[in-house]
Design an enzyme around this catalytic site. Structure first.
Site, PDB file in Angstrom:
ATOM      1  N   CYS A 175     -36.876  -0.831  23.642  1.00  0.00           N
ATOM      2  CA  CYS A 175     -38.048  -1.072  22.803  1.00  0.00           C
ATOM      3  C   CYS A 175     -37.599  -0.954  21.423  1.00  0.00           C
ATOM      4  O   CYS A 175     -36.376  -0.943  21.099  1.00  0.00           O
ATOM      5  CB  CYS A 175     -39.424  -0.377  23.293  1.00  0.00           C
ATOM      6  SG  CYS A 175     -39.195   1.590  22.849  1.00  0.00           S
ATOM      7  N   ASN A 218     -38.071   3.562  20.616  1.00  0.00           N
ATOM      8  CA  ASN A 218     -37.440   4.486  21.842  1.00  0.00           C
ATOM      9  C   ASN A 218     -38.128   5.643  21.830  1.00  0.00           C
ATOM     10  O   ASN A 218     -37.560   6.687  22.003  1.00  0.00           O
ATOM     11  CB  ASN A 218     -36.027   4.739  21.352  1.00  0.00           C
ATOM     12  CG  ASN A 218     -35.257   5.419  22.597  1.00  0.00           C
ATOM     13  OD1 ASN A 218     -34.395   5.873  22.331  1.00  0.00           O
ATOM     14  ND2 ASN A 218     -35.749   5.180  23.854  1.00  0.00           N
ATOM     15  N   ARG A 248     -42.282   3.083  25.024  1.00  0.00           N
ATOM     16  CA  ARG A 248     -42.351   2.071  26.081  1.00  0.00           C
ATOM     17  C   ARG A 248     -40.826   2.459  27.039  1.00  0.00           C
ATOM     18  O   ARG A 248     -40.838   2.722  28.144  1.00  0.00           O
ATOM     19  CB  ARG A 248     -42.404   0.633  25.862  1.00  0.00           C
ATOM     20  CG  ARG A 248     -43.450   0.356  25.258  1.00  0.00           C
ATOM     21  CD  ARG A 248     -43.890  -0.861  24.176  1.00  0.00           C
ATOM     22  NE  ARG A 248     -42.923  -1.004  23.342  1.00  0.00           N
ATOM     23  CZ  ARG A 248     -42.730  -2.032  22.650  1.00  0.00           C
ATOM     24  NH1 ARG A 248     -43.082  -3.328  23.071  1.00  0.00           N
ATOM     25  NH2 ARG A 248     -41.932  -1.917  21.448  1.00  0.00           N
ATOM     26  N   ASP A 260     -47.040  -2.765  22.833  1.00  0.00           N
ATOM     27  CA  ASP A 260     -46.682  -1.405  22.234  1.00  0.00           C
ATOM     28  C   ASP A 260     -47.805  -0.656  21.750  1.00  0.00           C
ATOM     29  O   ASP A 260     -48.584  -0.661  20.957  1.00  0.00           O
ATOM     30  CB  ASP A 260     -45.848  -1.759  20.904  1.00  0.00           C
ATOM     31  CG  ASP A 260     -45.279  -0.638  20.415  1.00  0.00           C
ATOM     32  OD1 ASP A 260     -45.437   0.473  20.740  1.00  0.00           O
ATOM     33  OD2 ASP A 260     -44.173  -0.810  19.558  1.00  0.00           O
TER      34      ASP A 260
END
Ligand code: 4NP
Length: 147
Positions: A7, A10, A13, A118
Site C-alpha cells: 500500500c 505500510n 492496509r 485508504d
C-alpha cells in the site's frame, strides 16, 4: 508461494492484508511494504491495529518498510491495494522481471470494488478489514486452485 502486499504507508492496509492472509495461507511466505518512505520502522497505525485485534488479528509485531526493486525477485506475486500503488510498484520493476503485480480487489469481484479505500483518510478501518478479508479469501481460493 511468496506473497507481498503493498500500500502507500505500510501502516494500515497492507499490514492488515499481511496478517489476514497469514491466517488463510499458513504455507505461504507473506510480507508487506509501502511505496512511501514516511513511516519506515513504525508499528501499524493504532486505529488499524485496534480494528484488527477486534477480529482476532495481532499486527503489533509488524514494522513498516518501503518496497524495493529487489522485492520483484524475492516474491512470486505482488498485490497492490489501489491503482496508484500498482503504478508506483510497476515503476520499480527490474528489466526482464516478470513477477505479476495484481490489484487485491481483483480477488473479490463480488464486492464490486476496484480498490481498497485508504482508511488513513476515510477512517473506515472496519470497512477496509471486511474488504481485505473478502479479497484474501478469494486469493486463497485462487492459489488453492493453482496447486
Ligand atoms: P496505508 O495508509 O497506505 O494503508 O498504510 C496510509 C498511511 C499513511 C499515509 C498514507 C497512507 N501517509 O501519507 O502518512
Amino acid at each position: 508461494m511468496r506473497l507481498l502486499f503493498v500500500c502507500l504507508g505500510n501502516i494500515c492496509r497492507s499490514p492488515a492484508a499481511e496478517v489476514v492472509a497469514r491466517k488463510l495461507l499458513p504455507e505461504c511466505d507473506i510480507d508487506s511494504a509501502g511505496t512511501g518512505h514516511w513511516h519506515v520502522g513504525e508499528v501499524p497505525y493504532e486505529p488499524m491495529q485496534n480494528a484488527a485485534r477486534a477480529r482476532g488479528y495481532d499486527m503489533s509485531g509488524l514494522r513498516a518498510r518501503q518496497v524495493v526493486p529487489k522485492d520483484f525477485d524475492r516474491f512470486d506475486l505482488i498485490i497492490a491495494m489501489d491503482t496508484r500503488n500498482l503504478e508506483d510498484i510497476a515503476a520499480l520493476r527490474p528489466k526482464g522481471n516478470a513477477t505479476p503485480v495484481k490489484l487485491f480487489t481483483d480477488y473479490a469481484p463480488e464486492t464490486g470494488r476496484d480498490h481498497i479505500p485508504d482508511p488513513y483518510y476515510t477512517r473506515d478501518f472496519d470497512g477496509a478489514l471486511t474488504l481485505i478479508e473478502n479479497a484474501a479469501k478469494g486469493l486463497a481460493q485462487t492459489i488453492g486452485q493453482q496447486r
